[in-house]
Scaffold this motif. Structure first.
Motif, mmCIF file in Angstrom:
data_model
loop_
_atom_site.group_PDB
_atom_site.id
_atom_site.type_symbol
_atom_site.label_atom_id
_atom_site.label_comp_id
_atom_site.label_asym_id
_atom_site.label_seq_id
_atom_site.Cartn_x
_atom_site.Cartn_y
_atom_site.Cartn_z
ATOM 1 N N THR A 19 54.381 107.136 -101.380
ATOM 2 C CA THR A 19 54.770 108.480 -101.799
ATOM 3 C C THR A 19 55.141 108.545 -103.275
ATOM 4 O O THR A 19 54.799 109.503 -103.956
ATOM 5 N N TYR A 20 55.836 107.539 -103.779
ATOM 6 C CA TYR A 20 56.175 107.540 -105.202
ATOM 7 C C TYR A 20 54.903 107.449 -106.048
ATOM 8 O O TYR A 20 54.773 108.118 -107.078
ATOM 9 N N THR A 21 53.950 106.650 -105.589
ATOM 10 C CA THR A 21 52.668 106.527 -106.278
ATOM 11 C C THR A 21 51.928 107.866 -106.252
ATOM 12 O O THR A 21 51.315 108.266 -107.246
ATOM 13 N N ALA A 22 52.009 108.578 -105.121
ATOM 14 C CA ALA A 22 51.377 109.901 -105.016
ATOM 15 C C ALA A 22 52.051 110.902 -105.953
ATOM 16 O O ALA A 22 51.372 111.741 -106.566
ATOM 17 N N ALA A 23 53.382 110.814 -106.086
ATOM 18 C CA ALA A 23 54.096 111.700 -107.015
ATOM 19 C C ALA A 23 53.668 111.400 -108.451
ATOM 20 O O ALA A 23 53.488 112.317 -109.264
ATOM 21 N N ASP A 24 53.473 110.127 -108.749
ATOM 22 C CA ASP A 24 52.989 109.731 -110.069
ATOM 23 C C ASP A 24 51.579 110.284 -110.290
ATOM 24 O O ASP A 24 51.269 110.818 -111.364
ATOM 25 N N LEU A 25 50.741 110.197 -109.268
ATOM 26 C CA LEU A 25 49.385 110.743 -109.346
ATOM 27 C C LEU A 25 49.419 112.252 -109.584
ATOM 28 O O LEU A 25 48.655 112.774 -110.395
ATOM 29 N N ALA A 26 50.323 112.935 -108.900
ATOM 30 C CA ALA A 26 50.456 114.386 -109.092
ATOM 31 C C ALA A 26 50.804 114.693 -110.546
ATOM 32 O O ALA A 26 50.255 115.625 -111.144
ATOM 33 N N GLY A 27 51.689 113.896 -111.121
ATOM 34 C CA GLY A 27 52.078 114.101 -112.513
ATOM 35 C C GLY A 27 50.939 113.836 -113.473
ATOM 36 O O GLY A 27 50.663 114.629 -114.375
ATOM 37 N N VAL A 28 50.240 112.734 -113.276
ATOM 38 C CA VAL A 28 49.117 112.372 -114.133
ATOM 39 C C VAL A 28 47.998 113.408 -114.017
ATOM 40 O O VAL A 28 47.312 113.711 -114.983
ATOM 41 N N SER A 29 47.842 113.970 -112.804
ATOM 42 C CA SER A 29 46.803 114.979 -112.563
ATOM 43 C C SER A 29 47.232 116.375 -113.003
ATOM 44 O O SER A 29 46.505 117.341 -112.779
ATOM 45 N N LYS A 30 48.433 116.450 -113.570
ATOM 46 C CA LYS A 30 48.999 117.722 -114.052
ATOM 47 C C LYS A 30 49.108 118.781 -112.957
ATOM 48 O O LYS A 30 48.913 119.971 -113.191
ATOM 49 N N LEU A 31 49.424 118.329 -111.735
ATOM 50 C CA LEU A 31 49.687 119.255 -110.637
ATOM 51 C C LEU A 31 51.133 119.706 -110.775
ATOM 52 O O LEU A 31 52.028 118.879 -110.888
ATOM 53 N N SER A 32 51.344 120.984 -110.794
ATOM 54 C CA SER A 32 52.718 121.451 -110.989
ATOM 55 C C SER A 32 53.376 121.723 -109.652
ATOM 56 O O SER A 32 52.795 122.324 -108.759
ATOM 57 N N TYR A 33 54.603 121.224 -109.536
ATOM 58 C CA TYR A 33 55.414 121.500 -108.359
ATOM 59 C C TYR A 33 56.819 121.853 -108.817
ATOM 60 O O TYR A 33 57.189 121.650 -109.966
ATOM 61 N N ALA A 34 57.575 122.438 -107.908
ATOM 62 C CA ALA A 34 58.916 122.931 -108.218
ATOM 63 C C ALA A 34 59.772 121.829 -108.839
ATOM 64 O O ALA A 34 59.751 120.685 -108.375
ATOM 65 N N PRO A 35 60.536 122.163 -109.870
ATOM 66 C CA PRO A 35 61.368 121.169 -110.553
ATOM 67 C C PRO A 35 62.695 120.909 -109.846
ATOM 68 O O PRO A 35 63.566 120.241 -110.398
ATOM 69 N N ASN A 36 62.839 121.403 -108.636
ATOM 70 C CA ASN A 36 64.103 121.306 -107.911
ATOM 71 C C ASN A 36 64.369 119.941 -107.298
ATOM 72 O O ASN A 36 65.440 119.698 -106.770
ATOM 73 N N VAL A 37 63.378 119.068 -107.333
ATOM 74 C CA VAL A 37 63.478 117.783 -106.650
ATOM 75 C C VAL A 37 63.798 116.666 -107.640
ATOM 76 O O VAL A 37 63.170 116.543 -108.677
ATOM 77 N N LYS A 38 64.803 115.867 -107.271
ATOM 78 C CA LYS A 38 65.113 114.653 -108.012
ATOM 79 C C LYS A 38 64.622 113.500 -107.147
ATOM 80 O O LYS A 38 65.077 113.321 -106.020
ATOM 81 N N ILE A 39 63.669 112.754 -107.679
ATOM 82 C CA ILE A 39 63.043 111.678 -106.901
ATOM 83 C C ILE A 39 63.748 110.353 -107.148
ATOM 84 O O ILE A 39 63.999 109.970 -108.292
ATOM 85 N N ILE A 40 64.061 109.681 -106.039
ATOM 86 C CA ILE A 40 64.647 108.344 -106.088
ATOM 87 C C ILE A 40 63.647 107.400 -105.433
ATOM 88 O O ILE A 40 63.271 107.599 -104.272
ATOM 89 N N ARG A 41 63.223 106.404 -106.187
ATOM 90 C CA ARG A 41 62.247 105.443 -105.654
ATOM 91 C C ARG A 41 62.974 104.371 -104.853
ATOM 92 O O ARG A 41 63.940 103.771 -105.325
ATOM 93 N N VAL A 42 62.508 104.147 -103.637
ATOM 94 C CA VAL A 42 63.009 103.066 -102.788
ATOM 95 C C VAL A 42 61.819 102.172 -102.452
ATOM 96 O O VAL A 42 60.677 102.626 -102.466
#
Length: 160
Positions: A19-42
């Motif tokens: 999931t963290y890798t997918a979030a990174d992919l979303a960022g690199v792909s410039k997919l915009s999502y709500a800024p309300n989430v603070k992501i903690i990598r486990v």
């Protein structure tokens, strides 16, 4: 801040391998999502201790999102099955505290599913927005006052 200007605070615990890798992919792909989430990598969704979730809510989170590898694809073999068992029990406990079921969400998202990360975060943000603020820290103050009132006339004093 008035409830009109209120924005949900969501804490996300994302598995390092998927999931963290997918979030990174979303960022690199410039997919915009709500800024309300603070992501903690486990390292694994199986490492998300229920105390982490309770701590997040107790300290002002309005929602908690947990993301892990699809069942059968866990880097640590069975971590996501452990997560599934924990979350189902934790949801029952949160309900006892008056925390709505929809405030905690578990999603299986592989490293290639950047679009799914975007969709899940946006959906969760909208759902939490509809539910409104959780305000657990303020509720603690109210509950403490109620306990103090009850203890004043009681022979059983609360000792901490």
């Amino acid at each position: 801040m008035s409830e009109q200007n209120w924005e949900p605070k969501i804490i996300a615990f994302f598995c390092n391998w998927c999931t963290y890798t997918a979030a990174d992919l979303a960022g690199v792909s410039k997919l915009s999502y709500a800024p309300n989430v603070k992501i903690i990598r486990v390292m694994c969704s199986g490492r998300v201790d229920p105390q982490f979730v309770l701590y997040a809510f107790a300290n002002g989170a309005d929602g908690v999102l947990i993301g892990g590898c699809h069942p059968g694809d866990c880097h640590y073999s069975e971590g996501n099955y452990k997560t599934l068992r924990r979350i189902s029990l934790l949801k029952k406990m949160l309900t006892q505290f008056g925390i709505e079921d929809d405030r905690m969400r578990l999603e299986w998202i592989s490293g290639a599913e950047g679009e799914k990360v975007k969709t899940v975060i946006n959906e969760m943000t909208e759902n939490i927005r509809k539910l409104g603020p959780l305000n657990i820290p303020e509720k603690f103050i109210t509950w403490d006052r109620e306990l103090e009132k009850r203890n004043r006339g009681s022979e059983y004093k609360l000792r901490v």
